[in-house]
Design a protein around this motif. Structure first.
Motif, PDB file in Angstrom:
ATOM      1  N   VAL A   1       0.842  -1.207   0.000  1.00  0.00           N
ATOM      2  CA  VAL A   1       0.000   0.000   0.000  1.00  0.00           C
ATOM      3  C   VAL A   1       0.870   1.248   0.000  1.00  0.00           C
ATOM      4  CG1 VAL A   1      -1.642   1.331   1.393  1.00  0.00           C
ATOM      5  CG2 VAL A   1      -2.016  -1.114   1.037  1.00  0.00           C
ATOM      6  N   LEU A   2       1.900   1.257   0.842  1.00  0.00           N
ATOM      7  CA  LEU A   2       2.797   2.419   0.887  1.00  0.00           C
ATOM      8  C   LEU A   2       3.539   2.598  -0.438  1.00  0.00           C
ATOM      9  CD1 LEU A   2       4.236   2.140   4.496  1.00  0.00           C
ATOM     10  CD2 LEU A   2       2.704   3.897   3.610  1.00  0.00           C
ATOM     11  N   GLY A   3       3.907   1.493  -1.071  1.00  0.00           N
ATOM     12  CA  GLY A   3       4.557   1.581  -2.381  1.00  0.00           C
ATOM     13  C   GLY A   3       3.623   2.169  -3.427  1.00  0.00           C
ATOM     14  N   GLY A   4       2.368   1.758  -3.395  1.00  0.00           N
ATOM     15  CA  GLY A   4       1.383   2.320  -4.323  1.00  0.00           C
ATOM     16  C   GLY A   4       1.162   3.801  -4.088  1.00  0.00           C
ATOM     17  N   LEU A   5       1.054   4.178  -2.821  1.00  0.00           N
ATOM     18  CA  LEU A   5       0.883   5.598  -2.495  1.00  0.00           C
ATOM     19  C   LEU A   5       2.101   6.417  -2.906  1.00  0.00           C
ATOM     20  CD1 LEU A   5      -0.821   5.360   1.021  1.00  0.00           C
ATOM     21  CD2 LEU A   5      -1.885   6.045  -1.145  1.00  0.00           C
ATOM     22  N   SER A   6       3.278   5.841  -2.748  1.00  0.00           N
ATOM     23  CA  SER A   6       4.498   6.541  -3.170  1.00  0.00           C
ATOM     24  C   SER A   6       4.519   6.730  -4.681  1.00  0.00           C
ATOM     25  CB  SER A   6       5.739   5.767  -2.729  1.00  0.00           C
ATOM     26  OG  SER A   6       5.838   5.753  -1.324  1.00  0.00           O
ATOM     27  N   GLY A   7       4.036   5.752  -5.408  1.00  0.00           N
ATOM     28  CA  GLY A   7       3.941   5.884  -6.862  1.00  0.00           C
ATOM     29  C   GLY A   7       2.985   6.979  -7.270  1.00  0.00           C
ATOM     30  N   VAL A   8       1.831   7.028  -6.598  1.00  0.00           N
ATOM     31  CA  VAL A   8       0.856   8.092  -6.877  1.00  0.00           C
ATOM     32  C   VAL A   8       1.463   9.457  -6.542  1.00  0.00           C
ATOM     33  CG1 VAL A   8      -1.366   9.062  -6.143  1.00  0.00           C
ATOM     34  CG2 VAL A   8      -1.170   6.616  -6.624  1.00  0.00           C
ATOM     35  N   ALA A   9       2.192   9.531  -5.441  1.00  0.00           N
ATOM     36  CA  ALA A   9       2.825  10.800  -5.058  1.00  0.00           C
ATOM     37  C   ALA A   9       3.891  11.216  -6.073  1.00  0.00           C
ATOM     38  CB  ALA A   9       3.432  10.687  -3.662  1.00  0.00           C
ATOM     39  N   ALA A  10       4.636  10.245  -6.615  1.00  0.00           N
ATOM     40  CA  ALA A  10       5.652  10.573  -7.620  1.00  0.00           C
ATOM     41  C   ALA A  10       5.002  11.121  -8.890  1.00  0.00           C
ATOM     42  CB  ALA A  10       6.493   9.336  -7.942  1.00  0.00           C
ATOM     43  N   ILE A  11       3.916  10.502  -9.311  1.00  0.00           N
ATOM     44  CA  ILE A  11       3.203  10.984 -10.501  1.00  0.00           C
ATOM     45  C   ILE A  11       2.595  12.360 -10.229  1.00  0.00           C
ATOM     46  CG2 ILE A  11       1.209  10.539 -11.998  1.00  0.00           C
ATOM     47  CD1 ILE A  11       1.900   7.514 -11.631  1.00  0.00           C
ATOM     48  N   SER A  12       2.065  12.539  -9.029  1.00  0.00           N
ATOM     49  CA  SER A  12       1.520  13.852  -8.657  1.00  0.00           C
ATOM     50  C   SER A  12       2.610  14.915  -8.677  1.00  0.00           C
ATOM     51  CB  SER A  12       0.887  13.788  -7.265  1.00  0.00           C
ATOM     52  OG  SER A  12      -0.171  12.861  -7.236  1.00  0.00           O
ATOM     53  N   GLY A  13       3.804  14.531  -8.240  1.00  0.00           N
ATOM     54  CA  GLY A  13       4.928  15.465  -8.279  1.00  0.00           C
ATOM     55  C   GLY A  13       5.266  15.877  -9.700  1.00  0.00           C
ATOM     56  N   ALA A  14       5.201  14.936 -10.613  1.00  0.00           N
ATOM     57  CA  ALA A  14       5.477  15.269 -12.018  1.00  0.00           C
ATOM     58  C   ALA A  14       4.435  16.255 -12.549  1.00  0.00           C
ATOM     59  CB  ALA A  14       5.489  14.000 -12.869  1.00  0.00           C
ATOM     60  N   PHE A  15       3.178  16.022 -12.213  1.00  0.00           N
ATOM     61  CA  PHE A  15       2.128  16.939 -12.647  1.00  0.00           C
ATOM     62  C   PHE A  15       2.285  18.317 -12.004  1.00  0.00           C
ATOM     63  CE2 PHE A  15      -0.178  13.154 -14.084  1.00  0.00           C
ATOM     64  CZ  PHE A  15      -0.679  13.608 -15.289  1.00  0.00           C
ATOM     65  N   ALA A  16       2.647  18.338 -10.724  1.00  0.00           N
ATOM     66  CA  ALA A  16       2.822  19.619 -10.037  1.00  0.00           C
ATOM     67  C   ALA A  16       3.981  20.408 -10.624  1.00  0.00           C
ATOM     68  CB  ALA A  16       3.037  19.377  -8.535  1.00  0.00           C
ATOM     69  N   ILE A  17       5.074  19.731 -10.933  1.00  0.00           N
ATOM     70  CA  ILE A  17       6.220  20.418 -11.546  1.00  0.00           C
ATOM     71  C   ILE A  17       5.848  20.907 -12.940  1.00  0.00           C
ATOM     72  CG2 ILE A  17       8.558  20.079 -12.442  1.00  0.00           C
ATOM     73  CD1 ILE A  17       9.024  18.221 -10.008  1.00  0.00           C
ATOM     74  N   ALA A  18       5.112  20.086 -13.677  1.00  0.00           N
ATOM     75  CA  ALA A  18       4.671  20.505 -15.014  1.00  0.00           C
ATOM     76  C   ALA A  18       3.776  21.739 -14.918  1.00  0.00           C
ATOM     77  CB  ALA A  18       3.933  19.373 -15.712  1.00  0.00           C
ATOM     78  N   ALA A  19       2.881  21.768 -13.930  1.00  0.00           N
ATOM     79  CA  ALA A  19       2.010  22.929 -13.737  1.00  0.00           C
ATOM     80  C   ALA A  19       2.833  24.166 -13.388  1.00  0.00           C
ATOM     81  CB  ALA A  19       0.979  22.646 -12.649  1.00  0.00           C
ATOM     82  N   LEU A  20       3.880  23.991 -12.607  1.00  0.00           N
ATOM     83  CA  LEU A  20       4.749  25.105 -12.244  1.00  0.00           C
ATOM     84  C   LEU A  20       5.476  25.638 -13.482  1.00  0.00           C
ATOM     85  CD1 LEU A  20       5.927  26.794  -9.893  1.00  0.00           C
ATOM     86  CD2 LEU A  20       7.728  25.066  -9.716  1.00  0.00           C
ATOM     87  N   VAL A  21       5.970  24.765 -14.331  1.00  0.00           N
ATOM     88  CA  VAL A  21       6.670  25.183 -15.555  1.00  0.00           C
ATOM     89  C   VAL A  21       5.712  25.899 -16.501  1.00  0.00           C
ATOM     90  CG1 VAL A  21       7.845  24.329 -17.630  1.00  0.00           C
ATOM     91  CG2 VAL A  21       8.466  23.426 -15.379  1.00  0.00           C
ATOM     92  N   VAL A  22       4.494  25.355 -16.648  1.00  0.00           N
ATOM     93  CA  VAL A  22       3.498  25.982 -17.523  1.00  0.00           C
ATOM     94  C   VAL A  22       3.139  27.373 -17.008  1.00  0.00           C
ATOM     95  CG1 VAL A  22       1.095  25.847 -18.296  1.00  0.00           C
ATOM     96  CG2 VAL A  22       2.560  23.828 -18.432  1.00  0.00           C
ATOM     97  N   ALA A  23       2.964  27.500 -15.693  1.00  0.00           N
ATOM     98  CA  ALA A  23       2.641  28.811 -15.124  1.00  0.00           C
ATOM     99  C   ALA A  23       3.798  29.793 -15.341  1.00  0.00           C
ATOM    100  CB  ALA A  23       2.331  28.676 -13.635  1.00  0.00           C
ATOM    101  N   LEU A  24       5.018  29.315 -15.242  1.00  0.00           N
ATOM    102  CA  LEU A  24       6.182  30.164 -15.459  1.00  0.00           C
ATOM    103  C   LEU A  24       6.262  30.626 -16.917  1.00  0.00           C
ATOM    104  CD1 LEU A  24       8.827  31.289 -14.214  1.00  0.00           C
ATOM    105  CD2 LEU A  24       9.937  29.207 -14.998  1.00  0.00           C
ATOM    106  N   VAL A  25       6.047  29.695 -17.833  1.00  0.00           N
ATOM    107  CA  VAL A  25       6.127  30.031 -19.259  1.00  0.00           C
ATOM    108  C   VAL A  25       5.007  30.992 -19.662  1.00  0.00           C
ATOM    109  CG1 VAL A  25       5.900  29.057 -21.596  1.00  0.00           C
ATOM    110  CG2 VAL A  25       7.366  27.941 -19.904  1.00  0.00           C
ATOM    111  N   ARG A  26       3.820  30.777 -19.137  1.00  0.00           N
ATOM    112  CA  ARG A  26       2.679  31.620 -19.512  1.00  0.00           C
ATOM    113  C   ARG A  26       2.633  32.930 -18.728  1.00  0.00           C
ATOM    114  NH1 ARG A  26      -2.133  27.144 -20.174  1.00  0.00           N
ATOM    115  NH2 ARG A  26      -1.311  26.240 -22.103  1.00  0.00           N
TER     116      ARG A  26
END
Length: 135
Positions: free
Chosen positions: A24-49
């Motif tokens: 369960v913790l491994g699955g949650l860590s995977g979800v958190a890693a993917i969420s981190g990628a989306f959050a960083i992508a959102a930060l880059v998009v906000a910076l570019v725009r």
């Protein structure tokens, strides 16, 4: 030999809960890693725009904090699992050896060696390798 022997879960019931919790913790860590990628992508998009960086930056920080907490929790559960599983193996071994007739038991030195060092040898496997394998 397989990386994870299913007989361990079958023959040592104390293994079941730690393996499930680590999964369960491994699955949650995977979800958190993917969420981190989306959050960083959102930060880059906000910076570019040229949009406000506050929301995406907070999201990145929150995701990193969650990932850190999940990592800490995984380490703690892995340590608990290692102690629990090696203790169960030690208990089962000693129970079987002491239930055997005296002339079929190994000598006292071998009994002590296997019950201490032998059972403790599984701890690094459970604490380090198993969490990575289950995740």
């Amino acid at each position: 030999m397989k990386p994870f022997d299913p007989r361990l879960v079958k023959e040592v019931p104390a293994t079941r809960v730690p393996v499930v919790v680590l999964g369960v913790l491994g699955g949650l860590s995977g979800v958190a890693a993917i969420s981190g990628a989306f959050a960083i992508a959102a930060l880059v998009v906000a910076l570019v725009r040229g949009h406000s960086l506050t929301g995406p930056a907070v999201a990145v920080v929150v995701v990193f904090v969650i990932r850190g907490l999940l990592s800490l929790l995984t380490e703690q559960v892995a340590s608990w699992a290692a102690t629990r599983i090696s203790g169960a193996l030690r208990h089962d071994y000693l129970r079987r050896m002491l239930a055997a007739p005296a002339d079929e038991r190994p000598d006292a030195a071998r009994l002590m060696t296997v019950s201490t060092h032998g059972a403790s040898a599984v701890e690094p496997y459970v604490a380090r390798y198993l969490p990575s394998l289950v995740a």
